[in-house]
Enzyme design. Structure first.
Site, mmCIF file in Angstrom:
data_model
loop_
_atom_site.group_PDB
_atom_site.id
_atom_site.type_symbol
_atom_site.label_atom_id
_atom_site.label_comp_id
_atom_site.label_asym_id
_atom_site.label_seq_id
_atom_site.Cartn_x
_atom_site.Cartn_y
_atom_site.Cartn_z
ATOM 1 N N TYR A 71 -13.386 -4.318 10.348
ATOM 2 C CA TYR A 71 -12.126 -3.553 10.314
ATOM 3 C C TYR A 71 -11.431 -3.625 11.677
ATOM 4 O O TYR A 71 -10.235 -3.944 11.759
ATOM 5 C CB TYR A 71 -12.441 -2.103 9.944
ATOM 6 C CG TYR A 71 -11.221 -1.217 9.857
ATOM 7 C CD1 TYR A 71 -10.374 -1.275 8.749
ATOM 8 C CD2 TYR A 71 -10.901 -0.320 10.878
ATOM 9 C CE1 TYR A 71 -9.247 -0.459 8.662
ATOM 10 C CE2 TYR A 71 -9.780 0.496 10.802
ATOM 11 C CZ TYR A 71 -8.957 0.420 9.689
ATOM 12 O OH TYR A 71 -7.838 1.227 9.605
ATOM 13 N N GLY A 130 0.835 -1.207 0.000
ATOM 14 C CA GLY A 130 0.000 0.000 0.000
ATOM 15 C C GLY A 130 0.861 1.246 0.000
ATOM 16 O O GLY A 130 0.507 2.263 0.610
ATOM 17 N N LYS A 134 -7.792 -5.452 12.571
ATOM 18 C CA LYS A 134 -6.639 -4.746 13.144
ATOM 19 C C LYS A 134 -6.266 -5.324 14.516
ATOM 20 O O LYS A 134 -5.087 -5.361 14.874
ATOM 21 C CB LYS A 134 -6.938 -3.247 13.251
ATOM 22 C CG LYS A 134 -7.130 -2.562 11.890
ATOM 23 C CD LYS A 134 -5.891 -2.644 11.010
ATOM 24 C CE LYS A 134 -6.000 -1.792 9.759
ATOM 25 N NZ LYS A 134 -4.805 -1.851 8.914
ATOM 26 N N THR A 177 -2.111 -1.908 -5.847
ATOM 27 C CA THR A 177 -3.017 -2.806 -6.561
ATOM 28 C C THR A 177 -2.708 -2.826 -8.054
ATOM 29 O O THR A 177 -2.779 -3.860 -8.697
ATOM 30 C CB THR A 177 -4.496 -2.393 -6.364
ATOM 31 O OG1 THR A 177 -4.641 -1.036 -6.746
ATOM 32 C CG2 THR A 177 -4.945 -2.583 -4.935
ATOM 33 N N ARG A 215 0.094 5.453 -1.990
ATOM 34 C CA ARG A 215 -0.678 6.633 -1.567
ATOM 35 C C ARG A 215 -0.644 6.727 -0.046
ATOM 36 O O ARG A 215 -0.277 5.773 0.641
ATOM 37 C CB ARG A 215 -2.156 6.488 -1.975
ATOM 38 C CG ARG A 215 -2.388 6.467 -3.444
ATOM 39 C CD ARG A 215 -3.879 6.445 -3.758
ATOM 40 N NE ARG A 215 -4.477 5.126 -3.621
ATOM 41 C CZ ARG A 215 -5.562 4.854 -2.908
ATOM 42 N NH1 ARG A 215 -6.162 5.810 -2.232
ATOM 43 N NH2 ARG A 215 -6.056 3.630 -2.861
ATOM 44 N N ALA A 223 -11.798 -5.775 14.028
ATOM 45 C CA ALA A 223 -11.349 -7.147 14.313
ATOM 46 C C ALA A 223 -10.105 -7.497 13.499
ATOM 47 O O ALA A 223 -9.184 -8.157 13.996
ATOM 48 C CB ALA A 223 -12.476 -8.132 14.021
#
Ligand code: NAP
Length: 254
Positions: A159, A16, A163, A41, A19, A161
């Site tokens: 989300y 990732g 993390k 991606t 950006r 969970a």
């Protein structure tokens, strides 16, 4: 005495990294003279522009593209790093998606996507990276978690969970990989100004939220990247298995 962070001779993979927070991390690692592989991606104009900018800084920089919601992508990322550089010293697991549903409306496909990108891919990346990391004299894994791991997040339970799972993985691997000299830490941003949050932060609720942060501002991507750079540096050589919040005291506000 001036302190400098020197990561020359080190190779970093930032997932990732095209950006937002990942791009800030990629730039800081390059400023510290590391070679950087940017995961994304697809080879977008933004990603290509960033890679060229890092090359312009005089460090080797490459792009590796692939969708981390798919199980085969992690191996392709690590194979790419091995083929290009033959080494990996710093793995920053940053790619993530912020999506949620109220629990009684939870879409199975949303749950699968969030878990696959934010958590399952990190298991795969760590598994495939460990042989390279073991060969490094200063190996680092830095996982980008979230305050959602520490606080929970209503209507974004997948989300939160994912993390929280990431933080559990961090602590487990810190113990498991410590004997190989590999440190493993998480950095947990609170609200940070990136494409992920732009729309939310423009709303009235978003503005109220900023006011509720004791520092009265959201983090910049660089605020978060500073903590990642620290974890990647010599200065953090004896810090492992921790989650470092970067959230302006948001969790403990009254
Ligand atoms: P962002 O600006 O939306 O950027 C997301 C990055 O992840 C992009 O580089 C994107 O690649 C990549 N990515 C997304 N889905 C992917 C997939 N399926 N496969 C491969 N790469 C994928 O996000 P951000 O705000 O910088 O967030 C970075 C990390 O910080 C995430 O893990 C996020 O959960 C965490 N975080 C963010 C905040 C915040 O307030 N922003 C707060 C807490 C935690 P493309 O450019 O190719 O799309």
């Amino acid at each position: 005495m001036a302190y400098t962070i020197d990561l020359s001779e080190r190779v970093a993979l930032v997932t990732g990294g095209s950006r937002g927070i990942g791009a800030a991390v990629a730039k800081m690692l390059a400023e510290a003279r590391a070679a950087v592989v940017i995961g994304c991606t697809s080879e977008s104009k933004t990603a290509i522009g960033l890679r060229n900018r890092l090359r312009g800084m005089g460090v080797p920089a490459e792009l590796v593209a692939g969708d981390l919601s798919k199980p085969e992508t992690a191996r392709a990322y690590i194979d790419f790093v091995r083929e290009q550089f033959g080494q990996l010293d710093i793995l920053v697991n940053n790619a993530g998606v912020w999506k949620g549903d109220p629990i009684d409306e939870l879409r199975p496909e949303l749950l699968t996507e969030v878990m696959n990108v934010n958590l399952m891919s990190v298991f795969d990346l760590c598994r495939d990276a460990v042989p390279l990391l073991r060969a490094s004299s200063q190996a680092r894994i830095v996982n980008i978690s979230s305050t959602a791991s520490l606080m929970g997040e209503p209507s974004y339970s997948p989300y939160a969970a994912s993390k929280a799972g990431l933080d559990g993985l961090t602590r487990s691997l810190a113990v498991e990989l410590g004997p190989f000299g590999i440190t493993v830490n998480s950095v947990a941003p609170g609200w940070t100004e990136t494409d992920m949050t732009t729309e939310e932060l423009k709303t009235e609720a978003g503005k109220a939220l900023v006011e509720s942060i004791p520092l009265k501002k959201v983090a910049t991507p660089e605020d978060v990247a500073n903590a990642v750079l620290f974890c990647a540096s010599n200065m953090a050589g004896h810090i492992s298995g921790v989650t470092i919040p970067v959230e302006g005291a948001y969790r403990i506000r009254r």
